[in-house]
Write a protein that holds these residues in place. Structure first.
Motif, PDB file in Angstrom:
ATOM      1  N   GLY A   7       0.811  -1.209   0.000  1.00 26.24           N
ATOM      2  CA  GLY A   7       0.000   0.000   0.000  1.00 26.24           C
ATOM      3  C   GLY A   7       0.850   1.267   0.000  1.00 26.24           C
ATOM      4  O   GLY A   7       0.533   2.244  -0.697  1.00 26.24           O
ATOM      5  N   ALA A  19      -4.283   2.099  -3.101  1.00 26.08           N
ATOM      6  CA  ALA A  19      -3.720   2.092  -1.748  1.00 26.08           C
ATOM      7  C   ALA A  19      -4.826   2.064  -0.707  1.00 26.08           C
ATOM      8  O   ALA A  19      -4.744   1.326   0.284  1.00 26.08           O
ATOM      9  CB  ALA A  19      -2.832   3.320  -1.545  1.00 26.08           C
ATOM     10  N   LEU A  22      -6.276  -1.382  -0.424  1.00 30.55           N
ATOM     11  CA  LEU A  22      -5.386  -2.313   0.262  1.00 30.55           C
ATOM     12  C   LEU A  22      -5.353  -2.047   1.767  1.00 30.55           C
ATOM     13  O   LEU A  22      -5.398  -2.987   2.580  1.00 30.55           O
ATOM     14  CB  LEU A  22      -3.975  -2.206  -0.326  1.00 30.55           C
ATOM     15  CG  LEU A  22      -3.084  -3.446  -0.228  1.00 30.55           C
ATOM     16  CD1 LEU A  22      -3.783  -4.683  -0.782  1.00 30.55           C
ATOM     17  CD2 LEU A  22      -1.781  -3.219  -0.963  1.00 30.55           C
TER      18      LEU A  22
END
Length: 222
Positions: A7, A19, A22
């Motif tokens: 991330g 990101a 995640l």
């Protein structure tokens, strides 16, 4: 590479939505681990979503008694929002809880600068230079802080060092000229630095004004 590391890499690559997805998984899988909340908050901070970023950072602090990274991130958030007393306190907490890098000392020093408490800024800016000696911004700001206290000789050393790290930096050149004016009243040296600053940045208004003042003085002195 774990999901937090993946991330962070995505965030550095500007892939913010990926990101976020995640870090959402990280939090769902480890709801009591503060790291996921800090990383999610940092993504939100990079998106200027200050309100939600603060919630995530504070959640990290709630989960763990000592989590310096969360306090550092909160400090950055408050600094960005010009809430300098709160930024100062968060950076101070991060240091007290064990964070030891040039960035946190620099930001604590700059918080004191913004609060017009320059004397308090000096030791933290010095420490930032010691920890990150190749960072021109740390070196430059420490030089400026020294000059404000009238510690001109050391200020010159730091500003000249800035120029070795960032060649012909207009701000460093201008401030060297200003320091020599305040320290020694040296119009010739100051004029040279102001001219160099303008060669580096033709729109540097402070250097332009400084040079104009010197030229006007020289004209009157004829």
């Amino acid at each position: 590479m774990n999901k937090n590391e993946q991330g962070i890499r995505l965030m550095q690559e500007g892939k913010l939505e990926q990101a976020v997805a995640l870090f959402t998984e990280v939090i769902e899988e480890n709801p009591t681990d503060p790291v996921g909340y800090i990383n999610f908050g940092n993504v939100l901070l990079s998106m200027d979503d200050f309100t939600r970023a603060e919630i995530f950072f504070k959640r990290a602090v709630e989960l763990e008694k000592e989590v310096p990274a969360a306090h550092y991130s909160l400090g950055n958030l408050y600094y960005e929002l010009e809430r300098y007393p709160e930024a100062r306190d968060e950076f101070d907490l991060a240091i007290k809880q064990g964070m030891e890098n040039g960035d946190v000392f620099f930001m604590l020093g700059m918080s004191f600068v913004q609060l017009e408490q320059n004397t308090f800024a000096l030791p933290f800016l010095l420490r930032s230079v010691e920890l990150a000696p190749e960072d021109p911004e740390n070196t430059f700001q420490y030089g400026i802080a020294l000059a404000k206290e009238g510690i001109y000789e050391e200020a010159v050393v730091m500003l000249e060092r800035t120029l070795t790290l960032k060649e012909e930096d207009a701000d460093a050149l201008y401030n060297l000229g200003a320091v020599y004016l305040a320290w020694q009243g040296d119009l010739i040296v100051a004029k040279n630095f102001f001219e160099r600053a303008l060669q580096s940045d033709a729109h540097h208004s402070l250097a332009e004004n400084g040079l104009a003042a010197i030229l006007a003085y020289e004209e009157q002195d004829k």
